[in-house]
Design a protein around this motif. Sequence first.
Motif, mmCIF file in Angstrom:
data_model
loop_
_atom_site.group_PDB
_atom_site.id
_atom_site.type_symbol
_atom_site.label_atom_id
_atom_site.label_comp_id
_atom_site.label_asym_id
_atom_site.label_seq_id
_atom_site.Cartn_x
_atom_site.Cartn_y
_atom_site.Cartn_z
ATOM 1 N N GLN A 66 0.886 11.136 4.537
ATOM 2 C CA GLN A 66 0.635 11.770 5.828
ATOM 3 C C GLN A 66 0.950 13.249 5.687
ATOM 4 O O GLN A 66 2.122 13.643 5.661
ATOM 5 C CB GLN A 66 1.488 11.164 6.932
ATOM 6 N N PHE A 106 0.828 -1.205 0.000
ATOM 7 C CA PHE A 106 0.000 0.000 0.000
ATOM 8 C C PHE A 106 0.859 1.250 0.000
ATOM 9 O O PHE A 106 1.989 1.248 0.483
ATOM 10 C CB PHE A 106 -0.882 0.032 1.258
ATOM 11 N N THR A 111 -3.890 0.799 -3.213
ATOM 12 C CA THR A 111 -3.333 -0.539 -3.042
ATOM 13 C C THR A 111 -2.624 -0.906 -4.338
ATOM 14 O O THR A 111 -3.231 -0.832 -5.421
ATOM 15 C CB THR A 111 -4.442 -1.553 -2.753
ATOM 16 N N PHE A 164 6.213 -0.866 7.506
ATOM 17 C CA PHE A 164 6.258 0.387 6.787
ATOM 18 C C PHE A 164 7.673 0.712 6.360
ATOM 19 O O PHE A 164 8.638 0.364 7.042
ATOM 20 C CB PHE A 164 5.762 1.528 7.677
ATOM 21 N N SER A 195 -3.602 12.454 9.975
ATOM 22 C CA SER A 195 -3.353 11.027 10.084
ATOM 23 C C SER A 195 -2.925 10.452 8.735
ATOM 24 O O SER A 195 -3.048 11.099 7.701
ATOM 25 C CB SER A 195 -4.629 10.336 10.557
ATOM 26 N N LEU A 196 -2.447 9.248 8.781
ATOM 27 C CA LEU A 196 -2.130 8.546 7.540
ATOM 28 C C LEU A 196 -3.385 8.376 6.687
ATOM 29 O O LEU A 196 -4.447 8.056 7.195
ATOM 30 C CB LEU A 196 -1.577 7.161 7.854
ATOM 31 N N TYR A 222 0.673 5.265 1.285
ATOM 32 C CA TYR A 222 -0.028 6.197 2.159
ATOM 33 C C TYR A 222 0.579 7.580 2.046
ATOM 34 O O TYR A 222 1.727 7.747 1.643
ATOM 35 C CB TYR A 222 0.067 5.749 3.616
ATOM 36 N N LEU A 252 -4.726 6.467 3.140
ATOM 37 C CA LEU A 252 -4.405 5.491 2.110
ATOM 38 C C LEU A 252 -4.603 6.103 0.731
ATOM 39 O O LEU A 252 -5.675 6.641 0.440
ATOM 40 C CB LEU A 252 -5.292 4.261 2.259
#
Lengths: 114, 108
Positions: free
Chosen positions: A37, A33, A48, A105, A42-43, A35, A45
């Motif tokens: 920030q 994935f 995918t 991560f 917050s993170l 992401y 998405l």
Amino acid sequence: SAVISQKPSRDICQRGTSLTIQCQVDSQVTMMFWYRQQPGQSLTLIATANQGSEATYESGFVIDKFPISRPNLTFSTLTVSNMSPEDSSIYLCSVITGAGTEAFFGQGTRLTVV
Amino acid sequence: SQELEQSPQSLIVQEGKNLTINCTSSKTLYGLYWYKQKYGEGLIFLMMLQKGGEEKSHEKITAKLDEKKQQSSLHITASQPSHAGIYLCGADMYDMRFGAGTRLTVKP
């Protein structure tokens, strides 16, 4: 476990240019994935990354802006295209191991667009 | 909107005090992850819960997942300055989702 190498760790880019972020995993993983920030948030998405097919994007993110490649089970790239200052953020790749028991991560790419 | 509600958003405690961070979802969680992010560093995986009623501990940090698998709590006993950072819950909801994070400050 999985060790993720994400590059670059940081970059300062001119608006209108594009940056490609790479994510290399030391083992084959099914789920990968990307992401974002943004400062103080917050993170979120982005998408995918699917091996052998187009990425699946979340609402608010489109392929033209964030093209993703996933040529095999250990590697993926995210490109941030036609950048603007609003794209300044930390971008993270993440994987879930085949057993689905742990998520890992990358160290993140800190992008500043000027 | 956040699919995972994490609370509190920030927490300031005196060293030695206990504290709890909560993570709640309206959906059943099939994998609940707790992470810690030290300021300026990458996310660190703390623990993962899968089964209803499951509890795991790592040093002075304990995480629980309720029987319905919709709520998790992270409890720190006798907090220390080294516990300071942002705590993040994440859930396997087909793909990964995260709470908004809890910023923990521990005053010496």
